[in-house]
Design a protein around this motif. Structure first.
Motif, mmCIF file in Angstrom:
data_model
loop_
_atom_site.group_PDB
_atom_site.id
_atom_site.type_symbol
_atom_site.label_atom_id
_atom_site.label_comp_id
_atom_site.label_asym_id
_atom_site.label_seq_id
_atom_site.Cartn_x
_atom_site.Cartn_y
_atom_site.Cartn_z
ATOM 1 N N TRP A 196 0.810 -1.225 0.000
ATOM 2 C CA TRP A 196 0.000 0.000 0.000
ATOM 3 C C TRP A 196 0.840 1.270 0.000
ATOM 4 O O TRP A 196 0.315 2.356 0.016
ATOM 5 N N ASP A 197 2.162 1.171 0.012
ATOM 6 C CA ASP A 197 3.028 2.356 0.055
ATOM 7 C C ASP A 197 2.546 3.339 1.126
ATOM 8 O O ASP A 197 2.129 4.462 0.835
ATOM 9 N N PRO A 198 2.592 2.918 2.391
ATOM 10 C CA PRO A 198 2.099 3.773 3.476
ATOM 11 C C PRO A 198 2.887 5.076 3.581
ATOM 12 O O PRO A 198 4.065 5.131 3.261
ATOM 13 N N LEU A 199 2.199 6.113 4.039
ATOM 14 C CA LEU A 199 2.814 7.426 4.201
ATOM 15 C C LEU A 199 2.828 7.866 5.663
ATOM 16 O O LEU A 199 2.713 9.039 5.972
ATOM 17 N N GLY A 200 2.921 6.933 6.551
ATOM 18 C CA GLY A 200 3.033 7.263 7.965
ATOM 19 C C GLY A 200 1.734 7.648 8.640
ATOM 20 O O GLY A 200 1.737 8.231 9.709
ATOM 21 N N GLY A 201 0.596 7.358 8.003
ATOM 22 C CA GLY A 201 -0.695 7.644 8.609
ATOM 23 C C GLY A 201 -1.165 9.076 8.481
ATOM 24 O O GLY A 201 -2.245 9.414 8.940
ATOM 25 N N THR A 202 -0.379 9.950 7.858
ATOM 26 C CA THR A 202 -0.786 11.353 7.726
ATOM 27 C C THR A 202 -1.737 11.566 6.550
ATOM 28 O O THR A 202 -2.546 12.477 6.580
ATOM 29 N N THR A 203 -1.607 10.751 5.519
ATOM 30 C CA THR A 203 -2.491 10.798 4.351
ATOM 31 C C THR A 203 -2.778 9.371 3.918
ATOM 32 O O THR A 203 -2.081 8.436 4.327
ATOM 33 N N PRO A 204 -3.799 9.176 3.092
ATOM 34 C CA PRO A 204 -4.091 7.815 2.626
ATOM 35 C C PRO A 204 -2.880 7.229 1.887
ATOM 36 O O PRO A 204 -2.150 7.949 1.211
ATOM 37 N N PRO A 205 -2.676 5.917 2.006
ATOM 38 C CA PRO A 205 -1.531 5.295 1.346
ATOM 39 C C PRO A 205 -1.616 5.425 -0.178
ATOM 40 O O PRO A 205 -2.703 5.416 -0.751
ATOM 41 N N LEU A 206 -0.467 5.563 -0.820
ATOM 42 C CA LEU A 206 -0.413 5.696 -2.278
ATOM 43 C C LEU A 206 -1.006 4.473 -2.976
ATOM 44 O O LEU A 206 -1.622 4.596 -4.031
ATOM 45 N N GLY A 207 -0.816 3.302 -2.402
ATOM 46 C CA GLY A 207 -1.275 2.073 -3.027
ATOM 47 C C GLY A 207 -2.781 1.986 -3.176
ATOM 48 O O GLY A 207 -3.288 1.267 -4.032
ATOM 49 N N LYS A 208 -3.509 2.722 -2.369
ATOM 50 C CA LYS A 208 -4.975 2.673 -2.439
ATOM 51 C C LYS A 208 -5.462 3.192 -3.792
ATOM 52 O O LYS A 208 -6.207 2.515 -4.493
ATOM 53 N N ASN A 209 -5.045 4.376 -4.180
ATOM 54 C CA ASN A 209 -5.457 4.919 -5.475
ATOM 55 C C ASN A 209 -4.857 4.135 -6.627
ATOM 56 O O ASN A 209 -5.490 3.973 -7.668
ATOM 57 N N ARG A 210 -3.640 3.651 -6.450
ATOM 58 C CA ARG A 210 -3.024 2.843 -7.505
ATOM 59 C C ARG A 210 -3.828 1.577 -7.749
ATOM 60 O O ARG A 210 -3.978 1.136 -8.890
ATOM 61 N N THR A 211 -4.359 0.988 -6.687
ATOM 62 C CA THR A 211 -5.183 -0.210 -6.836
ATOM 63 C C THR A 211 -6.458 0.111 -7.599
ATOM 64 O O THR A 211 -6.857 -0.640 -8.498
ATOM 65 N N PHE A 212 -7.094 1.225 -7.287
ATOM 66 C CA PHE A 212 -8.299 1.615 -8.025
ATOM 67 C C PHE A 212 -7.973 1.913 -9.486
ATOM 68 O O PHE A 212 -8.757 1.596 -10.379
ATOM 69 N N ASP A 213 -6.813 2.484 -9.759
ATOM 70 C CA ASP A 213 -6.399 2.727 -11.149
ATOM 71 C C ASP A 213 -6.232 1.409 -11.900
ATOM 72 O O ASP A 213 -6.642 1.286 -13.055
#
Length: 70
Positions: free
Chosen positions: A23-40
């Motif tokens: 999910w390429d986490p970003l430390g909990g400050t914003t949604p993980p990058l992997g979430k949108n990549r999965t939807f793409d």
């Protein structure tokens, strides 16, 4: 890692595949990058197959659920 080219190629060749991500986490400050990549990726699959795109997105780019979706 950008999985889109691989998914598009495997879809075009009708090969079975699996995508595993952390999910390429970003430390909990914003949604993980992997979430949108999965939807793409989810949108790319019918596109490559020559089918209409998936109707709507379940989540917006900020990671929150769209109204009417759970």
């Amino acid at each position: 890692m950008n999985f889109r080219p691989y998914v598009r190629l495997e879809e075009a060749l009708t090969l079975p595949y699996c995508v595993v991500t952390d999910w390429d986490p970003l430390g909990g400050t914003t949604p993980p990058l992997g979430k949108n990549r999965t939807f793409d990726l989810w949108q790319d699959m019918p596109s490559v197959r020559g089918n209409p795109p998936v109707a709507g997105r379940l989540h917006d780019r900020r990671g929150g659920a769209k109204p009417g979706y759970s």
